[in-house]
Design a protein around this motif. Structure first.
Motif, PDB file in Angstrom:
ATOM      1  N   GLY A   1      73.004-106.280 -18.126  1.00  0.00           N
ATOM      2  CA  GLY A   1      72.639-104.870 -17.936  1.00  0.00           C
ATOM      3  C   GLY A   1      72.949-104.393 -16.527  1.00  0.00           C
ATOM      4  N   SER A   2      72.851-103.087 -16.317  1.00  0.00           N
ATOM      5  CA  SER A   2      73.156-102.496 -15.007  1.00  0.00           C
ATOM      6  C   SER A   2      71.864-102.227 -14.234  1.00  0.00           C
ATOM      7  CB  SER A   2      73.866-101.152 -15.185  1.00  0.00           C
ATOM      8  OG  SER A   2      75.033-101.353 -15.916  1.00  0.00           O
ATOM      9  N   ILE A   3      71.970-102.435 -12.950  1.00  0.00           N
ATOM     10  CA  ILE A   3      70.831-102.177 -12.051  1.00  0.00           C
ATOM     11  C   ILE A   3      71.272-101.082 -11.084  1.00  0.00           C
ATOM     12  CG2 ILE A   3      69.372-103.185 -10.245  1.00  0.00           C
ATOM     13  CD1 ILE A   3      68.874-104.663 -12.840  1.00  0.00           C
ATOM     14  N   PRO A   4      70.542 -99.956 -11.022  1.00  0.00           N
ATOM     15  CA  PRO A   4      70.915 -98.925 -10.046  1.00  0.00           C
ATOM     16  C   PRO A   4      70.438 -99.320  -8.643  1.00  0.00           C
ATOM     17  CG  PRO A   4      68.964 -98.234 -11.271  1.00  0.00           C
ATOM     18  CD  PRO A   4      69.360 -99.579 -11.817  1.00  0.00           C
ATOM     19  N   PRO A   5      71.050 -98.819  -7.572  1.00  0.00           N
ATOM     20  CA  PRO A   5      70.562 -99.173  -6.224  1.00  0.00           C
ATOM     21  C   PRO A   5      69.200 -98.532  -5.973  1.00  0.00           C
ATOM     22  CG  PRO A   5      72.241 -97.460  -6.092  1.00  0.00           C
ATOM     23  CD  PRO A   5      72.164 -97.858  -7.533  1.00  0.00           C
ATOM     24  N   ALA A   6      68.376 -99.216  -5.147  1.00  0.00           N
ATOM     25  CA  ALA A   6      67.068 -98.643  -4.785  1.00  0.00           C
ATOM     26  C   ALA A   6      67.287 -97.396  -3.930  1.00  0.00           C
ATOM     27  CB  ALA A   6      66.265 -99.682  -4.024  1.00  0.00           C
ATOM     28  N   LYS A   7      66.386 -96.429  -4.085  1.00  0.00           N
ATOM     29  CA  LYS A   7      66.427 -95.228  -3.229  1.00  0.00           C
ATOM     30  C   LYS A   7      65.346 -95.368  -2.165  1.00  0.00           C
ATOM     31  CE  LYS A   7      68.177 -91.861  -6.564  1.00  0.00           C
ATOM     32  NZ  LYS A   7      68.069 -92.499  -7.881  1.00  0.00           N
ATOM     33  N   VAL A   8      65.784 -95.382  -0.913  1.00  0.00           N
ATOM     34  CA  VAL A   8      64.845 -95.548   0.204  1.00  0.00           C
ATOM     35  C   VAL A   8      64.773 -94.243   0.987  1.00  0.00           C
ATOM     36  CG1 VAL A   8      64.430 -96.801   2.370  1.00  0.00           C
ATOM     37  CG2 VAL A   8      65.270 -98.043   0.377  1.00  0.00           C
ATOM     38  N   LEU A   9      63.557 -93.822   1.256  1.00  0.00           N
ATOM     39  CA  LEU A   9      63.343 -92.615   2.052  1.00  0.00           C
ATOM     40  C   LEU A   9      62.772 -93.042   3.399  1.00  0.00           C
ATOM     41  CD1 LEU A   9      63.092 -89.488   2.265  1.00  0.00           C
ATOM     42  CD2 LEU A   9      60.845 -89.719   1.204  1.00  0.00           C
ATOM     43  N   VAL A  10      63.438 -92.658   4.495  1.00  0.00           N
ATOM     44  CA  VAL A  10      62.951 -93.023   5.828  1.00  0.00           C
ATOM     45  C   VAL A  10      62.419 -91.764   6.515  1.00  0.00           C
ATOM     46  CG1 VAL A  10      63.589 -93.974   8.090  1.00  0.00           C
ATOM     47  CG2 VAL A  10      64.533 -94.989   6.011  1.00  0.00           C
ATOM     48  N   LEU A  11      61.154 -91.819   6.926  1.00  0.00           N
ATOM     49  CA  LEU A  11      60.540 -90.676   7.609  1.00  0.00           C
ATOM     50  C   LEU A  11      60.459 -91.001   9.099  1.00  0.00           C
ATOM     51  CD1 LEU A  11      57.656 -90.006   5.049  1.00  0.00           C
ATOM     52  CD2 LEU A  11      59.879 -88.854   5.197  1.00  0.00           C
ATOM     53  N   GLY A  12      61.239 -90.292   9.907  1.00  0.00           N
ATOM     54  CA  GLY A  12      61.287 -90.560  11.340  1.00  0.00           C
ATOM     55  C   GLY A  12      62.452 -91.474  11.660  1.00  0.00           C
ATOM     56  N   ALA A  13      63.433 -90.946  12.393  1.00  0.00           N
ATOM     57  CA  ALA A  13      64.620 -91.747  12.716  1.00  0.00           C
ATOM     58  C   ALA A  13      64.676 -92.046  14.217  1.00  0.00           C
ATOM     59  CB  ALA A  13      65.878 -91.014  12.253  1.00  0.00           C
ATOM     60  N   GLY A  14      63.570 -92.606  14.725  1.00  0.00           N
ATOM     61  CA  GLY A  14      63.562 -93.145  16.097  1.00  0.00           C
ATOM     62  C   GLY A  14      64.142 -94.557  16.024  1.00  0.00           C
ATOM     63  N   VAL A  15      63.704 -95.414  16.944  1.00  0.00           N
ATOM     64  CA  VAL A  15      64.264 -96.767  16.987  1.00  0.00           C
ATOM     65  C   VAL A  15      63.952 -97.534  15.698  1.00  0.00           C
ATOM     66  CG1 VAL A  15      64.286 -98.927  18.278  1.00  0.00           C
ATOM     67  CG2 VAL A  15      64.066 -96.755  19.502  1.00  0.00           C
ATOM     68  N   ALA A  16      62.681 -97.504  15.247  1.00  0.00           N
ATOM     69  CA  ALA A  16      62.301 -98.234  14.028  1.00  0.00           C
ATOM     70  C   ALA A  16      63.007 -97.645  12.811  1.00  0.00           C
ATOM     71  CB  ALA A  16      60.785 -98.193  13.835  1.00  0.00           C
ATOM     72  N   GLY A  17      63.026 -96.319  12.727  1.00  0.00           N
ATOM     73  CA  GLY A  17      63.632 -95.654  11.574  1.00  0.00           C
ATOM     74  C   GLY A  17      65.122 -95.952  11.469  1.00  0.00           C
ATOM     75  N   LEU A  18      65.823 -95.932  12.597  1.00  0.00           N
ATOM     76  CA  LEU A  18      67.276 -96.193  12.563  1.00  0.00           C
ATOM     77  C   LEU A  18      67.540 -97.644  12.130  1.00  0.00           C
ATOM     78  CD1 LEU A  18      68.433 -94.259  15.764  1.00  0.00           C
ATOM     79  CD2 LEU A  18      68.877 -93.610  13.396  1.00  0.00           C
ATOM     80  N   GLN A  19      66.719 -98.563  12.609  1.00  0.00           N
ATOM     81  CA  GLN A  19      66.912 -99.967  12.189  1.00  0.00           C
ATOM     82  C   GLN A  19      66.565-100.124  10.707  1.00  0.00           C
ATOM     83  OE1 GLN A  19      68.322-103.165  11.838  1.00  0.00           O
ATOM     84  NE2 GLN A  19      68.304-102.775  14.039  1.00  0.00           N
ATOM     85  N   ALA A  20      65.565 -99.369  10.240  1.00  0.00           N
ATOM     86  CA  ALA A  20      65.214 -99.424   8.812  1.00  0.00           C
ATOM     87  C   ALA A  20      66.377 -98.899   7.970  1.00  0.00           C
ATOM     88  CB  ALA A  20      63.945 -98.607   8.547  1.00  0.00           C
ATOM     89  N   ILE A  21      67.011 -97.838   8.423  1.00  0.00           N
ATOM     90  CA  ILE A  21      68.160 -97.290   7.681  1.00  0.00           C
ATOM     91  C   ILE A  21      69.260 -98.356   7.597  1.00  0.00           C
ATOM     92  CG2 ILE A  21      70.010 -95.519   7.661  1.00  0.00           C
ATOM     93  CD1 ILE A  21      68.049 -93.755   9.375  1.00  0.00           C
ATOM     94  N   ALA A  22      69.592 -98.941   8.767  1.00  0.00           N
ATOM     95  CA  ALA A  22      70.676 -99.942   8.811  1.00  0.00           C
ATOM     96  C   ALA A  22      70.356-101.125   7.898  1.00  0.00           C
ATOM     97  CB  ALA A  22      70.883-100.418  10.256  1.00  0.00           C
ATOM     98  N   THR A  23      69.101-101.579   7.925  1.00  0.00           N
ATOM     99  CA  THR A  23      68.723-102.759   7.121  1.00  0.00           C
ATOM    100  C   THR A  23      68.750-102.425   5.633  1.00  0.00           C
ATOM    101  OG1 THR A  23      67.333-103.439   8.974  1.00  0.00           O
ATOM    102  CG2 THR A  23      66.976-104.581   6.901  1.00  0.00           C
TER     103      THR A  23
END
Ligand code: NAD
Length: 386
Positions: free
Chosen positions: A175-197
């Motif tokens: 079967g097919s698995i869709p990619p997870a949808k991640v919402l990041v609130l706040g794109a400071g240092v932690a947020g930018l690293q969360a986006i990259a990860t």
């Protein structure tokens, strides 16, 4: 013979002692790892380490001894040190054993002004590294960035671990698995690293921030920046966010509501220095999330970005889990301590000269910016006004 004595007195007077205290049980980090000790020893500085201070970060007393430090009980470290290093606030019983001691740590003084006043009364000099101006020159000492980078990374790994589905997209015979949808609130240092990860794990990422300056950075990491018009001007806030108008908050909440109803994972990192964290996710919004979805709230210690967050707890709200954790850097204690220690060493270079002697130059904006108390007084203007 008298000449030898004279020299030894000179050496004794110039000789500085730096003490490293263990962190409280809830924090696995240590402010300096053994590998950061030798630059201090080379300057003729004596380094004292509290017994077992590094054990939770996988640095044992023997490693410290080999690098030239002397391992001692906490009371002796505190009583014999000119400079005391820790990350969290040291136990009150250890502090004030000698006046003119210098404390260096991350004390979040705007949230805890009372004990800085107490320390000032005890004639302690206090440097809180979270108060360093966020300038280019301060980057190598920026403990907020080094620790937030880890927190952003671990927040995504924690979410991926707890999430009952895959992050990456798969097309398999089963079967097919869709990619997870991640919402990041706040794109400071932690947020930018969360986006990259999250992107590295194959998730699709949407991002909110009130500072339009981060839009390009978000895009370059592969995230989609959702714009909300009318954010308050933060150009005089030293790169930080400021509080928003009620009108903006309503607009932003309705856009977040749209994104969150589709999101599988929310990484919440929005903060305003010295203030309660903005509430960006209401109970209604969380109700619209799918069962099994997760919110990791890194702003939990300052109130959290959701109405449901409890610091150091996981709240289950109709099958949506809200993990409140502002201390994720401590869950990767070796690298967190390594980077923190490097930040501290770089700061020490500002206040200790080449011969290992103390040199407090308050004309330097970084020394002045990080200093909270000196000569019996609270020195920071913001703190004074609280
Ligand atoms: P932070 O932890 O204070 O806040 C995290 C993010 O939340 C910020 O990007 C902020 O804009 C955002 N935020 C606040 N309120 C919000 C709201 N209502 N809605 C959505 N987002 C909201 O931020 P930080 O990671 O400590 O970074 C603060 C600033 O310092 C940034 O501008 C960063 O680029 C800058 N910085 C500079 C240096 C340097 O040059 N030395 C180093 C690191 C960070």
């Amino acid at each position: 013979m008298p000449e030898r004595n004279w020299h030894s007195i000179k050496i004794f007077v110039a000789h500085m002692t730096i003490g490293v205290l263990a962190e409280p049980d809830f924090d696995s980090r240590v402010s300096v790892l053994p590998e950061s000790i030798s630059p201090l020893i080379k300057k003729g500085i004596q380094v004292l380490i509290e017994t077992n201070a590094g054990s939770a970060a996988f640095a044992n007393d023997g490693d410290y001894s080999k690098s030239g430090a002397v391992v001692k009980p906490a009371e002796e470290v505190a009583a014999s040190s000119d400079i005391i290093l820790s990350i969290n606030r040291p136990q009150p019983s250890l502090i004030g054993r000698r006046s003119s001691t210098i404390l260096i740590g991350v004390y979040q003084p705007l949230h805890n002004p009372g004990f800085i006043r107490d320390w000032a009364k005890q004639s302690l000099t206090v440097f809180s590294l979270d108060m360093l101006p966020r300038t280019t020159r301060a980057q190598s000492m920026d403990v907020l960035s080094s620790q937030a980078n880890i927190a952003g990374y671990k927040a995504v790994l924690l979410a991926a671990d707890r999430y009952p589905r895959y992050f990456p997209m798969f097309m398999t015979a089963a079967g097919s698995i869709p990619p997870a949808k991640v919402l990041v609130l706040g794109a400071g240092v932690a947020g930018l690293q969360a986006i990259a990860t999250a992107r590295r794990l194959g998730a699709v990422v949407e991002v909110f921030d009130t500072r339009p300056a981060v839009k390009e950075e978000v895009k370059s990491l592969g995230g989609k920046f959702i714009e909300v018009d009318g954010a308050a001007d933060a150009s005089k806030a030293g790169g930080y966010a400021v509080e928003q108008s009620e009108e903006f908050k309503h607009k932003q909440q309705s856009k977040i509501a749209e994104s969150i109803s589709k999101a599988d994972v929310v990484i919440a990192t929005a903060q305003i220095p010295g203030k309660k964290a903005p509430v960006l996710v209401t109970k209604d919004m969380a109700s619209a999330m799918k069962k099994g979805s997760l919110i990791v709230d890194l702003a939990a210690a300052t109130g959290g970005n959701t109405e449901l967050t409890k610091n150091n707890e996981t709240v289950d709200f109709n099958g949506v889990r809200i993990i409140g954790d502002s201390l994720l850097a401590s869950s990767m204690p070796y690298d967190a301590s390594k980077m923190y220690g490097k930040n501290v060493l770089n700061f020490l270079q500002l206040i200790i000269d080449k011969e290992g002697k103390l040199n407090l130059n308050f004309e330097d904006e970084l020394v002045k910016g990080a200093c909270m108390a000196h000569n019996g007084e609270v020195t920071n203007e913001k703190l004074k006004s609280l």
